[in-house]
Design a protein around this motif. Structure first.
Motif, PDB file in Angstrom:
ATOM      1  N   MET A   1       0.839  -1.182   0.000  1.00  0.00           N
ATOM      2  CA  MET A   1       0.000   0.000   0.000  1.00  0.00           C
ATOM      3  C   MET A   1       0.885   1.246   0.000  1.00  0.00           C
ATOM      4  SD  MET A   1      -2.649   1.249   2.892  1.00  0.00           S
ATOM      5  CE  MET A   1      -3.658   2.624   2.502  1.00  0.00           C
ATOM      6  N   GLU A   2       0.603   2.130  -0.904  1.00  0.00           N
ATOM      7  CA  GLU A   2       1.383   3.364  -0.998  1.00  0.00           C
ATOM      8  C   GLU A   2       0.977   4.325   0.114  1.00  0.00           C
ATOM      9  OE1 GLU A   2       2.200   6.963  -4.144  1.00  0.00           O
ATOM     10  OE2 GLU A   2       1.554   5.011  -4.879  1.00  0.00           O
ATOM     11  N   VAL A   3       1.973   4.933   0.741  1.00  0.00           N
ATOM     12  CA  VAL A   3       1.736   5.881   1.821  1.00  0.00           C
ATOM     13  C   VAL A   3       1.599   7.277   1.213  1.00  0.00           C
ATOM     14  CG1 VAL A   3       2.708   6.920   3.905  1.00  0.00           C
ATOM     15  CG2 VAL A   3       3.042   4.482   3.463  1.00  0.00           C
ATOM     16  N   PRO A   4       0.499   7.975   1.506  1.00  0.00           N
ATOM     17  CA  PRO A   4       0.352   9.326   0.965  1.00  0.00           C
ATOM     18  C   PRO A   4       1.369  10.283   1.587  1.00  0.00           C
ATOM     19  CG  PRO A   4      -1.457   8.812   2.452  1.00  0.00           C
ATOM     20  CD  PRO A   4      -0.642   7.568   2.304  1.00  0.00           C
ATOM     21  N   ILE A   5       1.956  11.124   0.747  1.00  0.00           N
ATOM     22  CA  ILE A   5       2.919  12.126   1.200  1.00  0.00           C
ATOM     23  C   ILE A   5       2.364  13.499   0.819  1.00  0.00           C
ATOM     24  CG2 ILE A   5       5.261  13.012   1.012  1.00  0.00           C
ATOM     25  CD1 ILE A   5       6.122  10.145   0.226  1.00  0.00           C
ATOM     26  N   LEU A   6       2.082  14.303   1.823  1.00  0.00           N
ATOM     27  CA  LEU A   6       1.519  15.636   1.612  1.00  0.00           C
ATOM     28  C   LEU A   6       2.609  16.688   1.761  1.00  0.00           C
ATOM     29  CD1 LEU A   6      -1.627  15.218   3.881  1.00  0.00           C
ATOM     30  CD2 LEU A   6      -1.488  14.862   1.417  1.00  0.00           C
ATOM     31  N   LYS A   7       2.506  17.750   1.008  1.00  0.00           N
ATOM     32  CA  LYS A   7       3.442  18.871   1.107  1.00  0.00           C
ATOM     33  C   LYS A   7       2.712  20.055   1.728  1.00  0.00           C
ATOM     34  CE  LYS A   7       6.499  21.734  -1.689  1.00  0.00           C
ATOM     35  NZ  LYS A   7       6.093  22.996  -1.106  1.00  0.00           N
TER      36      LYS A   7
ATOM     37  N   SER B   1      14.919   4.502  10.713  1.00  0.00           N
ATOM     38  CA  SER B   1      16.164   5.119  11.161  1.00  0.00           C
ATOM     39  C   SER B   1      17.015   5.564   9.973  1.00  0.00           C
ATOM     40  CB  SER B   1      16.947   4.134  12.033  1.00  0.00           C
ATOM     41  OG  SER B   1      18.174   4.680  12.415  1.00  0.00           O
ATOM     42  N   SER B   2      17.136   4.704   8.972  1.00  0.00           N
ATOM     43  CA  SER B   2      17.930   5.082   7.792  1.00  0.00           C
ATOM     44  C   SER B   2      17.237   6.197   7.016  1.00  0.00           C
ATOM     45  CB  SER B   2      18.205   3.874   6.895  1.00  0.00           C
ATOM     46  OG  SER B   2      17.046   3.437   6.239  1.00  0.00           O
ATOM     47  N   LEU B   3      15.905   6.189   7.007  1.00  0.00           N
ATOM     48  CA  LEU B   3      15.143   7.264   6.366  1.00  0.00           C
ATOM     49  C   LEU B   3      15.507   8.598   7.012  1.00  0.00           C
ATOM     50  CD1 LEU B   3      11.407   7.283   5.558  1.00  0.00           C
ATOM     51  CD2 LEU B   3      12.251   8.926   7.183  1.00  0.00           C
ATOM     52  N   ALA B   4      15.485   8.656   8.337  1.00  0.00           N
ATOM     53  CA  ALA B   4      15.812   9.892   9.053  1.00  0.00           C
ATOM     54  C   ALA B   4      17.248  10.324   8.770  1.00  0.00           C
ATOM     55  CB  ALA B   4      15.597   9.701  10.553  1.00  0.00           C
ATOM     56  N   HIS B   5      18.162   9.376   8.713  1.00  0.00           N
ATOM     57  CA  HIS B   5      19.568   9.698   8.445  1.00  0.00           C
ATOM     58  C   HIS B   5      19.745  10.236   7.028  1.00  0.00           C
ATOM     59  CE1 HIS B   5      23.874   9.550   8.886  1.00  0.00           C
ATOM     60  NE2 HIS B   5      23.948   8.873   7.754  1.00  0.00           N
TER      61      HIS B   5
ATOM     62  N   LEU C   1       8.478   4.079   0.673  1.00  0.00           N
ATOM     63  CA  LEU C   1       8.259   5.274   1.483  1.00  0.00           C
ATOM     64  C   LEU C   1       9.575   6.010   1.691  1.00  0.00           C
ATOM     65  CD1 LEU C   1       6.604   7.146   3.339  1.00  0.00           C
ATOM     66  CD2 LEU C   1       7.014   5.501   5.178  1.00  0.00           C
ATOM     67  N   ARG C   2      10.596   5.279   2.088  1.00  0.00           N
ATOM     68  CA  ARG C   2      11.911   5.886   2.307  1.00  0.00           C
ATOM     69  C   ARG C   2      12.409   6.582   1.042  1.00  0.00           C
ATOM     70  NH1 ARG C   2      16.735   1.992   2.564  1.00  0.00           N
ATOM     71  NH2 ARG C   2      16.334   2.218   0.356  1.00  0.00           N
ATOM     72  N   ASP C   3      12.378   5.874  -0.070  1.00  0.00           N
ATOM     73  CA  ASP C   3      12.882   6.432  -1.321  1.00  0.00           C
ATOM     74  C   ASP C   3      12.053   7.626  -1.783  1.00  0.00           C
ATOM     75  OD1 ASP C   3      14.759   4.407  -1.204  1.00  0.00           O
ATOM     76  OD2 ASP C   3      13.771   3.151  -2.705  1.00  0.00           O
TER      77      ASP C   3
ATOM     78  N   ILE D   1       7.571  14.879   8.610  1.00  0.00           N
ATOM     79  CA  ILE D   1       6.843  14.256   9.712  1.00  0.00           C
ATOM     80  C   ILE D   1       6.313  12.921   9.202  1.00  0.00           C
ATOM     81  CG2 ILE D   1       4.862  14.420  11.265  1.00  0.00           C
ATOM     82  CD1 ILE D   1       5.102  17.502  10.924  1.00  0.00           C
ATOM     83  N   VAL D   2       6.647  11.854   9.919  1.00  0.00           N
ATOM     84  CA  VAL D   2       6.155  10.518   9.572  1.00  0.00           C
ATOM     85  C   VAL D   2       5.256  10.055  10.714  1.00  0.00           C
ATOM     86  CG1 VAL D   2       6.774   8.149   8.976  1.00  0.00           C
ATOM     87  CG2 VAL D   2       8.281  10.024   8.286  1.00  0.00           C
ATOM     88  N   ASP D   3       3.988   9.872  10.410  1.00  0.00           N
ATOM     89  CA  ASP D   3       3.002   9.453  11.410  1.00  0.00           C
ATOM     90  C   ASP D   3       2.791   7.943  11.306  1.00  0.00           C
ATOM     91  OD1 ASP D   3       0.917   9.068  13.150  1.00  0.00           O
ATOM     92  OD2 ASP D   3      -0.536  10.223  11.986  1.00  0.00           O
ATOM     93  N   VAL D   4       3.156   7.222  12.348  1.00  0.00           N
ATOM     94  CA  VAL D   4       3.048   5.761  12.358  1.00  0.00           C
ATOM     95  C   VAL D   4       1.989   5.278  13.355  1.00  0.00           C
ATOM     96  CG1 VAL D   4       5.412   5.397  11.544  1.00  0.00           C
ATOM     97  CG2 VAL D   4       4.966   5.520  13.988  1.00  0.00           C
ATOM     98  N   THR D   5       1.023   6.119  13.681  1.00  0.00           N
ATOM     99  CA  THR D   5      -0.019   5.789  14.653  1.00  0.00           C
ATOM    100  C   THR D   5      -0.739   4.495  14.302  1.00  0.00           C
ATOM    101  OG1 THR D   5      -0.338   8.140  15.106  1.00  0.00           O
ATOM    102  CG2 THR D   5      -2.083   6.642  15.821  1.00  0.00           C
ATOM    103  N   ALA D   6      -0.954   4.234  13.024  1.00  0.00           N
ATOM    104  CA  ALA D   6      -1.726   3.065  12.588  1.00  0.00           C
ATOM    105  C   ALA D   6      -0.962   1.748  12.742  1.00  0.00           C
ATOM    106  CB  ALA D   6      -2.168   3.233  11.140  1.00  0.00           C
TER     107      ALA D   6
END
Length: 88
Positions: free
Chosen positions: A1-7, A63-67, A28-30, A45-50
């Motif tokens: 499932m693709e994660v929506p990315i809003l600007k 972690s690698s995404l943040a780096h 998502l990372r890429d 901001i990455v929301d992982v509540t779900a």
């Protein structure tokens, strides 16, 4: 499932809606790293509540995404980590 990315102005917001496969996490990372460079974003901001469960691969990928985003000149905040998930 693709994660929506809003600007929103200089920020990107990714809201995870359901459990992700390893391929989804990599996409998502890429996608975020690419958009940070393209839009010259200053924050992500990455929301992982779900997410009810975060395995070691998900944690390493976030972690690698943040780096990687830091190397592109932006800051990352991961929000919504549930206490049950953080404790395991």
């Amino acid at each position: 499932m693709e994660v929506p990315i809003l600007k929103q102005k200089n920020y990107l917001i990714a809201s995870v809606q359901s459990a992700l496969t390893d391929a989804d996490l990599m996409a998502l990372r890429d996608g975020l790293v690419d958009r940070v460079g393209r839009f010259r974003s200053t924050g992500v901001i990455v929301d992982v509540t779900a997410l009810d469960v975060m395995d070691s691969f998900a944690v390493r990928t976030l972690s690698s995404l943040a780096h990687m985003i830091k190397l592109r000149g932006a800051e990352t905040v991961i929000v919504g980590i549930q206490p049950e998930v953080a404790g395991s």
